[in-house]
Design a protein around this motif. Structure first.
Motif, PDB file in Angstrom:
ATOM      1  N   CYS A  99       0.767  -1.159  -0.003  1.00 10.91           N
ATOM      2  CA  CYS A  99      -0.132   0.185  -0.039  1.00 10.91           C
ATOM      3  C   CYS A  99       0.757   1.252  -0.047  1.00 10.91           C
ATOM      4  O   CYS A  99       0.599   2.277  -0.778  1.00 10.91           O
ATOM      5  CB  CYS A  99      -1.012   0.058   1.348  1.00 10.91           C
ATOM      6  SG  CYS A  99      -1.833   1.478   1.407  1.00 10.91           S
ATOM      7  N   GLU A 100       1.831   1.330   0.825  1.00 10.38           N
ATOM      8  CA  GLU A 100       2.839   2.487   0.904  1.00 10.38           C
ATOM      9  C   GLU A 100       3.614   2.704  -0.281  1.00 10.38           C
ATOM     10  O   GLU A 100       3.983   3.723  -0.538  1.00 10.38           O
ATOM     11  CB  GLU A 100       3.643   2.515   2.152  1.00 10.38           C
ATOM     12  CG  GLU A 100       3.010   2.312   3.495  1.00 10.38           C
ATOM     13  CD  GLU A 100       3.987   1.704   4.581  1.00 10.38           C
ATOM     14  OE1 GLU A 100       5.090   1.341   4.397  1.00 10.38           O
ATOM     15  OE2 GLU A 100       3.471   1.654   5.655  1.00 10.38           O
ATOM     16  N   ARG A 104       3.630   5.974  -2.878  1.00  9.77           N
ATOM     17  CA  ARG A 104       4.925   6.741  -3.308  1.00  9.77           C
ATOM     18  C   ARG A 104       5.031   6.774  -4.977  1.00  9.77           C
ATOM     19  O   ARG A 104       5.742   7.564  -5.282  1.00  9.77           O
ATOM     20  CB  ARG A 104       6.101   5.980  -2.631  1.00  9.77           C
ATOM     21  CG  ARG A 104       6.457   6.283  -1.408  1.00  9.77           C
ATOM     22  CD  ARG A 104       7.857   5.902  -0.810  1.00  9.77           C
ATOM     23  NE  ARG A 104       8.174   4.309  -1.365  1.00  9.77           N
ATOM     24  CZ  ARG A 104       7.826   3.257  -0.700  1.00  9.77           C
ATOM     25  NH1 ARG A 104       7.232   3.289   0.453  1.00  9.77           N
ATOM     26  NH2 ARG A 104       8.178   2.185  -0.853  1.00  9.77           N
TER      27      ARG A 104
END
Length: 116
Positions: A99-100, A104
């Protein structure tokens, strides 16, 4: 099912994880269940683009995999809630780095795949 093994003989559990969360929608459903119990209508609002039929199917599969618990209150109007299990939480936590990564790299992916 035979375990996936890399070139150097190291085990990889992606085949197992993808068997449970394979598809476009299950990771998003799990993301929204991480924080609280949800009702069917919540998912229809939160998971943009999913049809009712597919949502029902995906939730059933997550329940069958013991990642999610379905609680039917047997009342009129119908009230059904979904809660992530402890087992499911371990899977949702494993998805958070992905998810991160998406957060990004969203602009790069949008430029490469504008019609995703």
């Amino acid at each position: 099912m035979e375990a996936a093994v890399g070139e150097k003989g190291e085990p990889c559990g992606l085949d197992v994880a993808l068997a449970v969360i394979g598809g476009k929608w299950k990771p998003l459903i799990l993301f929204h269940l991480r924080s609280e119990t949800r009702r069917f209508g919540d998912f229809k609002r939160l998971v943009a683009g999913i049809s009712e039929k597919v949502l029902i199917q995906q939730l059933r599969e997550l329940v069958a995999a013991r990642v999610v618990v379905r609680h039917d209150y047997q009342q009129v109007p119908p009230k059904v809630e979904y809660t992530i299990t402890e087992f499911g939480t371990t899977l949702a936590d494993a998805l958070m780095p992905l998810c991160e990564w998406g957060v990004r790299h969203r602009s790069t992916i949008d430029a490469i795949m504008p019609f995703r």
